[in-house]
Enzyme design. Structure first.
Site, PDB file in Angstrom:
ATOM      1  N   SER A   7       0.839  -1.205   0.000  1.00 54.92           N
ATOM      2  CA  SER A   7       0.000   0.000   0.000  1.00 54.92           C
ATOM      3  C   SER A   7       0.869   1.248   0.000  1.00 54.92           C
ATOM      4  O   SER A   7       2.000   1.250   0.487  1.00 54.92           O
ATOM      5  CB  SER A   7      -0.916   0.027   1.228  1.00 54.92           C
ATOM      6  OG  SER A   7      -1.720  -1.119   1.291  1.00 54.92           O
TER       7      SER A   7
HETATM    8  N1  SAH Z   1      -0.861  -4.811   4.166  1.00 51.62           N
HETATM    9  C1  SAH Z   1      -0.082  -5.086   2.977  1.00 51.62           C
HETATM   10  C2  SAH Z   1      -0.764  -4.713   1.670  1.00 51.62           C
HETATM   11  C3  SAH Z   1      -1.826  -5.654   1.382  1.00 51.62           C
HETATM   12  S1  SAH Z   1      -2.363  -5.896  -0.253  1.00 51.62           S
HETATM   13  C4  SAH Z   1       1.271  -4.426   3.015  1.00 51.62           C
HETATM   14  O1  SAH Z   1       1.569  -3.705   3.987  1.00 51.62           O
HETATM   15  O2  SAH Z   1       2.041  -4.671   2.100  1.00 51.62           O
HETATM   16  C5  SAH Z   1      -3.676  -6.993   0.218  1.00 51.62           C
HETATM   17  C6  SAH Z   1      -3.252  -8.379   0.624  1.00 51.62           C
HETATM   18  O3  SAH Z   1      -4.428  -9.043   1.081  1.00 51.62           O
HETATM   19  C7  SAH Z   1      -2.702  -9.228  -0.511  1.00 51.62           C
HETATM   20  O4  SAH Z   1      -1.471  -9.776  -0.132  1.00 51.62           O
HETATM   21  C8  SAH Z   1      -3.759 -10.328  -0.691  1.00 51.62           C
HETATM   22  O5  SAH Z   1      -3.221 -11.582  -1.106  1.00 51.62           O
HETATM   23  C9  SAH Z   1      -4.346 -10.398   0.701  1.00 51.62           C
HETATM   24  N2  SAH Z   1      -5.689 -10.968   0.796  1.00 51.62           N
HETATM   25  C10 SAH Z   1      -6.741 -10.853  -0.068  1.00 51.62           C
HETATM   26  N3  SAH Z   1      -7.812 -11.528   0.398  1.00 51.62           N
HETATM   27  C11 SAH Z   1      -7.439 -12.086   1.584  1.00 51.62           C
HETATM   28  C12 SAH Z   1      -8.086 -12.930   2.540  1.00 51.62           C
HETATM   29  N4  SAH Z   1      -9.366 -13.341   2.379  1.00 51.62           N
HETATM   30  N5  SAH Z   1      -7.395 -13.302   3.629  1.00 51.62           N
HETATM   31  C13 SAH Z   1      -6.105 -12.916   3.827  1.00 51.62           C
HETATM   32  N6  SAH Z   1      -5.429 -12.142   2.953  1.00 51.62           N
HETATM   33  C14 SAH Z   1      -6.084 -11.725   1.844  1.00 51.62           C
END
Ligand code: SAH
Length: 220
Positions: free
Chosen positions: A67
């Site tokens: 992000s």
């Molecule tokens: N917080 C992260 C950015 C996240 S991007 C950072 O600091 O880099 C969103 C993430 O959520 C992705 O890695 C994706 O694979 C994950 N994601 C999507 N759906 C999800 C779910 N149901 N459970 C856990 N993770 C999930």
């Protein structure tokens, strides 16, 4: 991963990022301290180290993104992190947001559905000294019942609706920050406070996140 080198140049870029965040209205000294100390370039491929300090989202592989720094700061501010808070983050991704929460003194559990990212990020967190963050492989829609209840829950992927399971794993008086899809192609950031059977919801602007998907994606 470029976790061994924190050059003067990268430190300088990091301080510029912090100044940029201040200009954009981030004022909490603890959040700014976290951004000044965590080597954000370690969370990107080495070739893109300098991109780490621009206020932009960036691809981290597996079709996912780290992000944008100002979004991380805004979600963290909305969460109202206190020392010793027990926090569940949904969507580990690169692990950067989890490190921000941990460096503010929270006990952090973070859950990721993609095995590839879970493995890679778990190794990175150990390597850079954040081994006290507990990484979990699972579907964030289910939360992490074993470690509930949580003081705070932070969701970093876009949901179609507010997952009931996550509300049930919040402590009474607890806070959840979550981007929820709206009618156009982006999301409303919602801050939810649980008060007994009631939940209070306030909206805090529009954002763009990758979608929250169901189930685990195993490495093939
Ligand atoms: N917080 C992260 C950015 C996240 S991007 C950072 O600091 O880099 C969103 C993430 O959520 C992705 O890695 C994706 O694979 C994950 N994601 C999507 N759906 C999800 C779910 N149901 N459970 C856990 N993770 C999930």
């Amino acid at each position: 991963m470029n976790s061994d080198t924190d050059s003067y140049r990268l430190k300088g870029l990091r301080q510029q990022m912090v100044s940029d965040l201040k200009r954009k209205g981030v004022s909490d000294p603890q959040i700014l301290a976290a951004f000044s100390t965590i080597p954000r370039h370690c969370f990107l491929d080495e070739a893109f180290a300098e991109w780490a300090y621009r206020d932009t989202a960036f691809p981290i592989g597996a079709g996912q993104t780290i992000s944008q720094p100002s979004t991380v700061a805004q979600q963290t501010a909305l969460l109202g992190v206190k020392k010793k808070d027990v926090i569940l983050e949904v969507g580990t991704g690169s692990g950067y947001q989890a490190c921000v929460l941990a460096s503010m003194g929270a006990k952090v559990y973070t859950i990721e559905r993609q095995e590839e990212l879970f493995m890679r990020t778990s190794r990175l967190l150990t390597k850079i000294g954040f081994n006290h963050i507990r990484t979990l492989l699972g579907d964030g829609y289910q939360g992490a019942e074993r470690f509930a209840p949580f003081d705070k829950i932070l969701v970093t992927a876009a949901c179609h609706m507010i997952p009931k399971k996550l509300i049930s794993q919040l402590k009474d008086g607890g806070t959840m920050v979550i981007p929820v899809n709206d009618e156009v192609d982006n999301q409303k950031m919602m801050r939810i406070v649980k008060n007994g059977d009631r939940i209070e919801i306030k909206e805090h602007g529009h954002y763009k996140f990758v979608p929250m998907l169901s189930g685990i994606k195993a490495t093939v």
